[in-house]
Design an enzyme around this catalytic site. Sequence first.
Site, PDB file in Angstrom:
ATOM      1  N   ASP A 241       0.850  -1.193   0.000  1.00  0.00           N
ATOM      2  CA  ASP A 241       0.000   0.000   0.000  1.00  0.00           C
ATOM      3  C   ASP A 241       0.894   1.254   0.000  1.00  0.00           C
ATOM      4  O   ASP A 241       2.072   1.167   0.367  1.00  0.00           O
ATOM      5  CB  ASP A 241      -0.863  -0.066   1.271  1.00  0.00           C
ATOM      6  CG  ASP A 241      -1.594   1.215   1.551  1.00  0.00           C
ATOM      7  OD1 ASP A 241      -2.356   1.665   0.679  1.00  0.00           O
ATOM      8  OD2 ASP A 241      -1.396   1.780   2.645  1.00  0.00           O
ATOM      9  N   ARG A 242       0.352   2.391  -0.433  1.00  0.00           N
ATOM     10  CA  ARG A 242       1.157   3.620  -0.429  1.00  0.00           C
ATOM     11  C   ARG A 242       0.964   4.439   0.853  1.00  0.00           C
ATOM     12  O   ARG A 242       1.846   4.482   1.701  1.00  0.00           O
ATOM     13  CB  ARG A 242       0.818   4.489  -1.656  1.00  0.00           C
ATOM     14  CG  ARG A 242       1.808   5.651  -1.816  1.00  0.00           C
ATOM     15  CD  ARG A 242       1.379   6.694  -2.859  1.00  0.00           C
ATOM     16  NE  ARG A 242       0.360   7.594  -2.356  1.00  0.00           N
ATOM     17  CZ  ARG A 242       0.270   8.886  -2.704  1.00  0.00           C
ATOM     18  NH1 ARG A 242       1.113   9.426  -3.560  1.00  0.00           N
ATOM     19  NH2 ARG A 242      -0.707   9.631  -2.214  1.00  0.00           N
ATOM     20  N   ASP A 243      -0.218   5.078   0.962  1.00  0.00           N
ATOM     21  CA  ASP A 243      -0.438   6.064   2.027  1.00  0.00           C
ATOM     22  C   ASP A 243      -0.418   5.447   3.423  1.00  0.00           C
ATOM     23  O   ASP A 243      -1.218   4.575   3.741  1.00  0.00           O
ATOM     24  CB  ASP A 243      -1.761   6.789   1.779  1.00  0.00           C
ATOM     25  CG  ASP A 243      -1.749   7.509   0.437  1.00  0.00           C
ATOM     26  OD1 ASP A 243      -1.086   8.543   0.331  1.00  0.00           O
ATOM     27  OD2 ASP A 243      -2.379   6.994  -0.513  1.00  0.00           O
TER      28      ASP A 243
ATOM     29  N   ASN B 219      -5.751   2.303  -3.250  1.00  0.00           N
ATOM     30  CA  ASN B 219      -7.041   2.924  -3.588  1.00  0.00           C
ATOM     31  C   ASN B 219      -6.790   4.418  -3.717  1.00  0.00           C
ATOM     32  O   ASN B 219      -6.272   5.028  -2.772  1.00  0.00           O
ATOM     33  CB  ASN B 219      -8.064   2.754  -2.448  1.00  0.00           C
ATOM     34  CG  ASN B 219      -8.559   1.329  -2.279  1.00  0.00           C
ATOM     35  OD1 ASN B 219      -8.301   0.463  -3.102  1.00  0.00           O
ATOM     36  ND2 ASN B 219      -9.287   1.096  -1.201  1.00  0.00           N
TER      37      ASN B 219
ATOM     38  N   CYS C  14      -6.742   1.502  -7.806  1.00  0.00           N
ATOM     39  CA  CYS C  14      -8.186   1.671  -8.016  1.00  0.00           C
ATOM     40  C   CYS C  14      -8.461   3.161  -8.088  1.00  0.00           C
ATOM     41  O   CYS C  14      -8.272   3.870  -7.108  1.00  0.00           O
ATOM     42  CB  CYS C  14      -9.012   1.032  -6.896  1.00  0.00           C
ATOM     43  SG  CYS C  14     -10.749   1.569  -6.981  1.00  0.00           S
TER      44      CYS C  14
ATOM     45  N   ARG D 103     -11.500  -1.872  -5.784  1.00  0.00           N
ATOM     46  CA  ARG D 103     -11.248  -1.122  -4.554  1.00  0.00           C
ATOM     47  C   ARG D 103     -11.113  -2.058  -3.347  1.00  0.00           C
ATOM     48  O   ARG D 103     -12.007  -2.831  -3.029  1.00  0.00           O
ATOM     49  CB  ARG D 103     -12.345  -0.077  -4.297  1.00  0.00           C
ATOM     50  CG  ARG D 103     -11.998   0.831  -3.113  1.00  0.00           C
ATOM     51  CD  ARG D 103     -12.957   2.006  -2.930  1.00  0.00           C
ATOM     52  NE  ARG D 103     -14.329   1.580  -2.859  1.00  0.00           N
ATOM     53  CZ  ARG D 103     -15.220   1.777  -3.822  1.00  0.00           C
ATOM     54  NH1 ARG D 103     -14.903   2.394  -4.932  1.00  0.00           N
ATOM     55  NH2 ARG D 103     -16.445   1.332  -3.664  1.00  0.00           N
ATOM     56  N   LYS D 104      -9.954  -1.980  -2.677  1.00  0.00           N
ATOM     57  CA  LYS D 104      -9.753  -2.756  -1.450  1.00  0.00           C
ATOM     58  C   LYS D 104     -10.877  -2.379  -0.483  1.00  0.00           C
ATOM     59  O   LYS D 104     -11.181  -1.205  -0.381  1.00  0.00           O
ATOM     60  CB  LYS D 104      -8.400  -2.412  -0.802  1.00  0.00           C
ATOM     61  CG  LYS D 104      -7.168  -2.737  -1.647  1.00  0.00           C
ATOM     62  CD  LYS D 104      -5.865  -2.281  -0.977  1.00  0.00           C
ATOM     63  CE  LYS D 104      -5.673  -0.777  -0.986  1.00  0.00           C
ATOM     64  NZ  LYS D 104      -4.363  -0.349  -0.426  1.00  0.00           N
TER      65      LYS D 104
HETATM   66 MG   LIG Z   1      -2.810   3.151   3.588  1.00  0.00          MG
HETATM   67 ZN   LIG Z   2     -11.938   0.367  -8.478  1.00  0.00          ZN
END
Ligand SMILES: [Mg+2]
Ligand SMILES: [Zn+2]
Length: 186
Positions: free
Chosen positions: A10-12, A52, A81, A92-93
């Site tokens: 994941d990024r954020d 996402n 996503c 979308r997770k």
């Molecule tokens: Mg995150």
């Molecule tokens: Zn999506």
Amino acid sequence: MARDKAVFIDRDGTIGGDGHFIHPDVFTCYDGALASIQRLKDAGYYVFALTNQHRISKGQATMEEFERQFATFGFDQAYICPHGMSEPCECRKPNPGMLLKAVEEHQLDLSACFVIGDVGDTDMLAAHRAGMRKILVLTGWGKNSFTQYRDQWFETEPDYVAEDINEAVGWLLSQSSSVHIEGQKV
Ligand SMILES: [Mg+2]
Ligand SMILES: [Zn+2]
């Protein structure tokens, strides 16, 4: 047929930022995060971004800006996503759509794949639904996700809870030596 192994990150709140949307132009990574990504690649893992980014649907950033950023960070590919919160989509997770697509595209061995993220009810649940192992990091939303919001993802449990991405990668690499390949311990 040999199948490959991958780590989805994941990024954020996982590799940088604070868990909220930050435009790729101003997003910065935590200390050591890029080196940790490289360690995974050196160990033979594909490293994929798994994120996402519903702000794309609002025109606040583009898919290309994110893809370019993930490429600079060393990711092999980015699964993003872009859909709005109210748009139904499979990607979308916590939906496992992006993970399942990657398994198909890269012929991955599910039992040798991991997801690393800071949110239980998106990252950990997506991994659970795809049948992958998962590591929760306590950066970003991680601490709250593991305490206050634990009931939102009660159906699964992280395989490991790490202080941050660097500890997560250290643990993951210590596990992969016991992964079964074609019925044999390697
Ligand atoms: Mg995150
Ligand atoms: Zn999506």
